[in-house]
Design a protein around this motif. Structure first.
Motif, PDB file in Angstrom:
ATOM      1  N   ARG A 660       0.826  -1.203   0.000  1.00 53.66           N
ATOM      2  CA  ARG A 660       0.000   0.000   0.000  1.00 53.66           C
ATOM      3  C   ARG A 660       0.858   1.249   0.000  1.00 53.66           C
ATOM      4  N   SER A 661       1.934   1.247   0.755  1.00 55.23           N
ATOM      5  CA  SER A 661       2.823   2.409   0.811  1.00 55.23           C
ATOM      6  C   SER A 661       3.491   2.648  -0.534  1.00 55.23           C
ATOM      7  N   GLU A 662       3.932   1.563  -1.199  1.00 54.23           N
ATOM      8  CA  GLU A 662       4.575   1.721  -2.502  1.00 54.23           C
ATOM      9  C   GLU A 662       3.588   2.236  -3.552  1.00 54.23           C
ATOM     10  N   LEU A 663       2.350   1.731  -3.496  1.00 50.63           N
ATOM     11  CA  LEU A 663       1.329   2.233  -4.420  1.00 50.63           C
ATOM     12  C   LEU A 663       1.103   3.722  -4.222  1.00 50.63           C
ATOM     13  N   SER A 664       1.032   4.156  -2.970  1.00 54.49           N
ATOM     14  CA  SER A 664       0.812   5.578  -2.693  1.00 54.49           C
ATOM     15  C   SER A 664       1.944   6.424  -3.239  1.00 54.49           C
TER      16      SER A 664
END
Length: 703
Positions: A660-664
């Motif tokens: 999720r952090s990488e997608l953001s």
């Protein structure tokens, strides 16, 4: 605009403070006097009359709990008497004739909605209803709307951005309806609001704060601004929200209780607190300049729970506003202020787990906060007791069990520890006194409910609750439910308080608003309490039949906790009771424009999307352009090097290949998002993105 009244804010402050002092004196007199009498009865009920350490502990706990109950009772009685005599003549609304308020010009006001992982379409439909209601009044030019998001999940915040843009186009609200998402989530909701004020606060004189489930009518909002204009010494003006839109049986019981009983409790509370009221964090208006100057929240410098950011900010902000010399008022007569209830007891308890930690943090501020007004310290104590009362009640039950064991199993001790003297202390039993004390305590809990029925009859509100008999039956049903849930809440809150004091970590999540409780979840959640209830009741039976009967009001609800939570979560039962005219409230029978607008907007449910918000942001050209416009443009070479392999992996394998952090990180970067869009539309038909494009039923050309 009408001329300002001659009385100065200082004169008014002195008047209401003298009145508040008198009212608080009588409240204290009634509460303390009643507690002294009840404690005297308890002493003579106890076998050794307080001659043992166990009995002294019981007495101390009883005093705390009885005072807590008595404060609520007398607050409701004050409210009943004031409503009987035409309302509190010292309230803000009573100071100004309606014509005077109507001729008061409006100042620039921000309507702010902080959100965090909420159902996007449902939440923003509520804000849309508020916008449309204000537009109908002709005052829209004095208001601007801000959605300030702390959401971290890209599938949520990308949908927020898309829904905000759709609303702007639908309402013609460009330049009036704004959206911003913080990329760094600091200090919870208060940090989000503080971030908004640092950036845009100086544009506005006032700020109306809404929760994700809040609705305020335009008439109420306009009147709040006008009152603030007429009362320059008021820093915060709080409404008393009504719970609405209950569907499950649990939510409908909560909604009914709030609507019927809050008229007394809110009126009494407002009359006692007056200009030293509490702020509940939403459905209120704040004077921006003093709020920015005096209500900033520093991190706590204690230990464990009492170190770090303040989680429950609202009571503290009210205390700081009062410390700065500004008034905080609760105005119950400002109607058409709404919020919603969690749909199940499990969801309510999950919320309470968060709230209990924030309220317990107030212990530090209560003890070490500098120059706070006594009334605000008492408000902090009131919030603490909302959760601390449960472990105190549990401790009282434990000591009662210890006392029963000592009197039943152990031999009588004629010289108990703490007893001094040459003569023995003979144990005595007075069952008739015990019954009288129990009945008097129950009257404190239940008499205000019946006073609320009389209040509804006197003021002609009975028809809105379904008529006299349906109102009476609804109150009886609410009493049964509250009796069944009280021990369940006691066990849960006791566990939460212990976890908070031990500083056990806690995750913060959005609120469930639709799902019913399954039998599996109910038994998993409630099994510990059911086991305690059954074990305690069995032990009481083996000890003494009378003690067993005494344990049943607590033990039986615990044993029935799982089926109770399942039954109360059922939407079908809630609708069935509503169809029978039970647990109804006036707002369900009398149309309110903002509620009708919200219901219509929320009833328009889109089809289940074939692709997620993340996937749509990549492959739908218009959405991609929107998100590109909102992404940041500054790009450090090191950042570009870090994002390049993430973009390639996302293009090759799809969103599940990244955290999720990488997608953001990818979707916050304009260059990365543009490159991802290009790669997706050039991917092979049998690739992940090729199949997603095909699932749309069309192949849109890249734009």
């Amino acid at each position: 605009m009408t001329e300002v009244v001659n009385e100065t804010p200082g004169d008014r402050s002195g008047t209401w403070r003298r009145t508040a002092t008198v009212r608080r004196f009588f409240l204290t007199l009634f509460v303390v006097g009643q507690t002294v009498v009840a404690s005297y009865f308890l002493l003579w009920i106890l076998p050794y009359h307080g001659g043992t350490w166990v009995e002294l502990g019981l007495l101390a706990l009883f005093i705390l709990l009885y005072m807590w109950i008595a404060v609520g009772f007398w607050t409701a009685v004050f409210g009943f008497v004031l409503r009987l005599t035409g309302g509190d003549r010292h309230s803000l609304l009573k100071r100004h004739p309606e014509s005077e308020l109507e001729n008061t010009a409006l100042a620039k006001t921000a309507i702010v909605m902080p959100i965090y992982h909420e159902p996007v379409q449902w939440t923003l439909s509520g804000l849309k209803a508020v916008y449309q209601d204000i537009e109908r009044t002709g005052h829209l030019d004095r208001f601007e709307f801000h959605i300030i998001s702390d959401s971290r999940d890209p599938n949520v915040w990308l949908q927020e951005q898309a829904e905000w843009h759709r609303l702007c186009e639908e309402l013609g609200a460009e330049g009036r309806l704004f959206y911003r998402r913080r990329r760094v989530n600091l200090n919870f909701k208060s940090g989000n609001v503080a971030d908004f004020l640092r950036r845009w606060g100086r544009r506005y004189r006032y700020m109306v704060v809404l929760d994700a489930d809040s609705l305020l009518s335009a008439g109420t909002i306009v009147k709040m601004v006008q009152l603030m204009e007429r009362e320059p010494n008021v820093g915060i003006l709080q409404t008393a929200p009504t719970i609405i839109n209950g569907e499950s049986l649990f939510a409908r019981v909560q909604q009914f209780a709030n609507r019927l009983y809050s008229s007394l409790f809110a009126t009494g509370l407002a009359a006692i607190q007056m200009g030293d009221a509490a702020f509940w964090g939403h459905n209120a208006i704040l004077r921006v300049e003093p709020f920015m100057a005096h209500c900033g929240l520093r991190k706590l410098r204690g230990f464990g729970l009492f170190r770090g950011p303040i989680m429950s900010h609202d009571f503290v902000e009210a205390a700081y506003m009062g410390r700065a010399g500004y008034e905080v008022w609760l105005e119950p007569e400002l109607g058409n202020s709404f919020e919603e209830s969690p749909p199940t007891i499990s969801d309510e308890l999950s919320r309470d787990n968060r709230w209990s930690r924030g309220n317990l943090q107030h212990l530090w501020i209560l003890l070490f906060g500098r120059k706070l007004r006594l009334a605000h310290r008492m408000a902090l104590l009131n919030g603490i007791m909302a959760y601390l009362a449960s472990p105190l009640w549990l401790a009282f039950l434990i000591l009662t069990t210890v006392e029963a064991v000592q009197m039943t199993v152990a031999s009588i001790n004629y010289f108990p520890e703490g007893h001094q003297g040459l003569f023995p202390l003979w144990p005595e039993w007075r069952p008739e006194w015990a019954i009288g004390l129990a009945l008097s305590t129950l009257s404190l809990l239940f008499l205000p409910k019946f006073l609320a029925i009389f209040d509804a009859v006197i003021h002609g509100f009975v028809r809105g609750f379904g008529g006299v008999w349906r109102l009476f039956l609804s109150v009886l049903l609410e009493i049964v439910v509250s009796v069944l849930l009280a021990p369940v809440r006691m066990m849960a809150h006791s566990r939460y308080v212990l976890g908070a004091l031990l500083n056990v970590s806690l995750s913060w999540a959005g609120q469930n608003r639709t799902e019913e409780t399954t039998w599996r979840d109910a038994f998993l959640t409630q099994f510990p309490g059911m086991l305690v209830g059954a074990g305690w009741s069995a032990f009481a039976w083996s000890l003494d039949p009378m003690f067993f009967l005494w344990s049943l009001p607590v033990a039986v609800p615990l044993v029935l906790a799982a089926p109770t939570s399942v039954v109360l979560s059922r939407v079908g039962l809630g609708r069935a009771f509503r169809k029978k005219g039970l647990l109804v409230i006036p707002e369900e029978l009398t149309p309110v424009a903002v509620l009708n607008d919200a219901r219509r907007a929320r009833a328009v449910t889109d089809e289940v999307p074939v692709i997620t918000a993340v996937e749509a942001a990549v492959i739908r050209p218009r959405l991609n352009q929107l998100h590109l416009a909102l992404a940041r443009t500054d790009r450090h070479p090191r950042r570009a090097a870090l994002l390049a392999p993430l973009v390639q992996r996302l293009a090759d394998k799809g969103p599940d290949s990244l955290s999720r952090s990488e997608l953001s990180q990818v979707f916050c970067d304009r260059t990365a998002l543009a490159e991802l869009h290009r790669l997706a539309w050039r991917s092979a038909p049998d690739s992940f993105w090729g199949r997603r494009i095909a699932s749309l039923g069309k192949t849109e050309p890249d734009e």
